[in-house]
Design an enzyme around this catalytic site. Structure first.
Site, mmCIF file in Angstrom:
data_model
loop_
_atom_site.group_PDB
_atom_site.id
_atom_site.type_symbol
_atom_site.label_atom_id
_atom_site.label_comp_id
_atom_site.label_asym_id
_atom_site.label_seq_id
_atom_site.Cartn_x
_atom_site.Cartn_y
_atom_site.Cartn_z
ATOM 1 N N HIS A 108 0.787 -1.356 0.140
ATOM 2 C CA HIS A 108 0.162 0.288 -0.445
ATOM 3 C C HIS A 108 0.865 0.901 -0.237
ATOM 4 O O HIS A 108 1.961 1.762 0.335
ATOM 5 C CB HIS A 108 -0.932 0.069 1.379
ATOM 6 C CG HIS A 108 -1.841 0.890 1.611
ATOM 7 N ND1 HIS A 108 -1.617 1.843 2.133
ATOM 8 C CD2 HIS A 108 -2.843 1.819 0.290
ATOM 9 C CE1 HIS A 108 -2.219 3.109 2.791
ATOM 10 N NE2 HIS A 108 -2.697 2.802 1.043
ATOM 11 N N HIS A 145 0.046 10.887 -1.730
ATOM 12 C CA HIS A 145 -1.137 10.738 -1.064
ATOM 13 C C HIS A 145 -1.287 11.995 -0.334
ATOM 14 O O HIS A 145 -2.384 12.169 -0.107
ATOM 15 C CB HIS A 145 -0.452 9.715 -0.168
ATOM 16 C CG HIS A 145 -1.803 8.992 0.420
ATOM 17 N ND1 HIS A 145 -2.767 9.370 1.584
ATOM 18 C CD2 HIS A 145 -2.785 8.486 -0.254
ATOM 19 C CE1 HIS A 145 -4.123 9.078 1.937
ATOM 20 N NE2 HIS A 145 -3.865 8.189 1.021
ATOM 21 N N ASP A 189 -4.098 4.170 -8.057
ATOM 22 C CA ASP A 189 -5.240 5.404 -6.980
ATOM 23 C C ASP A 189 -5.043 6.576 -7.711
ATOM 24 O O ASP A 189 -4.206 6.960 -7.317
ATOM 25 C CB ASP A 189 -4.551 5.017 -5.340
ATOM 26 C CG ASP A 189 -5.524 5.542 -4.881
ATOM 27 O OD1 ASP A 189 -6.756 5.772 -5.720
ATOM 28 O OD2 ASP A 189 -5.836 5.873 -3.587
#
Length: 306
Positions: free
Chosen positions: A38, A74, A118
């Site tokens: 992740h 992120h 993502d």
């Protein structure tokens, strides 16, 4: 003496073939699992996560105001216990990823077979989604696939958080076709990551004209608990005769108990900050007989029913 030796060798050959066949049958009956590292947003983290046991990674992609993919970033907030601010220029990351997934390269990591991008499209207007898909395709074609000339071999999943941004898929496909490489769509899959109703997700794919190559995610940050009701719904869709889902993955899983629950539910992938935890559980006697770590020979678009 000679007949005895021949007999022994013959028996050994039969036993060896039987053992090999047994191994192949066991492998064929075990569900292949993608251990997804992740928030792998820095080039140095690729080796870090693969060395811990990941055979796939998830990378965040932020966009600028003109829908250009800009950084693998992120930002805050993110999972508990993680540095939220690591990043690379997107194209630099693609080059590093290409090195890690190109056989013969000194940085090659054979086990790394799938990458989930993502896509942080929340910063974009709905009418920019198609353009974002086109620009993403151009970047991947040049910097990852090396314009179709011995580029990276990993399978790619484009994960979109907003159902309204389904035109990104068409833009991506149209751009690859325009640039002369429609065959690369064979390496591309899709995911809507917003935890929407499964029926609504199916409608979005119909609008996008997509059948197949579909992964369905479900999850929440590791800071909060989440049940498996939606995972169960996704698995039921995957396993039904008229379902549209090919694979299901769950995020973010850092505990052994949650890993076991996810495997028992029948997921195909587990996204984690600690790949070694997932590996440890897969090596437990109860799970080793049912699951195995996916290799490049696995087609990530093929459904493995429960």
């Amino acid at each position: 003496m000679l007949p005895y030796i021949v007999l022994v060798l013959g028996c050994w050959s039969v036993l060896s073939q039987a053992a090999q066949t047994d191994d192949e049958e066991r492998a064929g009956n075990r569900r292949p699992i993608w251990i997804m590292g992740h928030m792998v947003n820095a080039i140095g983290q690729i080796d870090e996560f693969v060395n811990l046991g990941a055979n796939s990674i998830e990378t965040d992609v932020s966009f600028d105001d003109n829908a250009n993919p800009e950084y693998t970033y992120h930002g805050i907030p993110c999972d508990c216990g993680r540095n939220c601010k690591k990043y690379e220029n997107f194209n630099d990351f693609l080059k590093g990823l290409r090195s890690a997934t190109t056989p013969g390269n000194s940085k090659y990591q054979e086990k790394l077979v799938l990458v989930v991008f993502d896509l942080k499209t929340g910063s974009l207007y709905d009418n920019q989604a198609n353009d974002a898909g086109k620009k993403l395709a151009k970047n991947l074609l040049q910097h990852y696939w090396n314009n179709g000339n011995n580029g990276g071999r990993a399978y790619i999943v484009l994960s979109i958080p907003d159902l309204n941004h389904y035109p990104l898929i068409k833009g991506f496909k149209d751009q690859l076709t325009k640039d002369g490489h429609p065959e690369l769509m064979d390496k591309v899959g899709h995911d809507f990551s917003g935890n929407d109703d499964i029926g609504d997700v199916g409608k979005a794919y119909k609008k996008a004209g997509i059948t197949g190559h579909i992964w369905q995610s479900d999850g929440i940050t590791n800071c909060l608990p989440r049940g498996l009701s939606r995972v169960n719904a996704a698995v039921a869709n995957r396993d039904s005769a008229n379902g549209f889902i090919n694979k299901v993955y769950y995020w973010t899983v850092d505990k052994r108990s949650t890993t076991r629950d996810a495997l028992d539910a029948g997921v195909d992938g587990i996204m984690t900050n600690y790949p070694d935890v997932i590996t440890d559980v897969l090596n437990e006697a109860a799970y080793k007989k049912k699951f195995r770590v996916a290799t490049y020979d696995e087609n990530p678009w093929v459904t493995f029913k429960k």
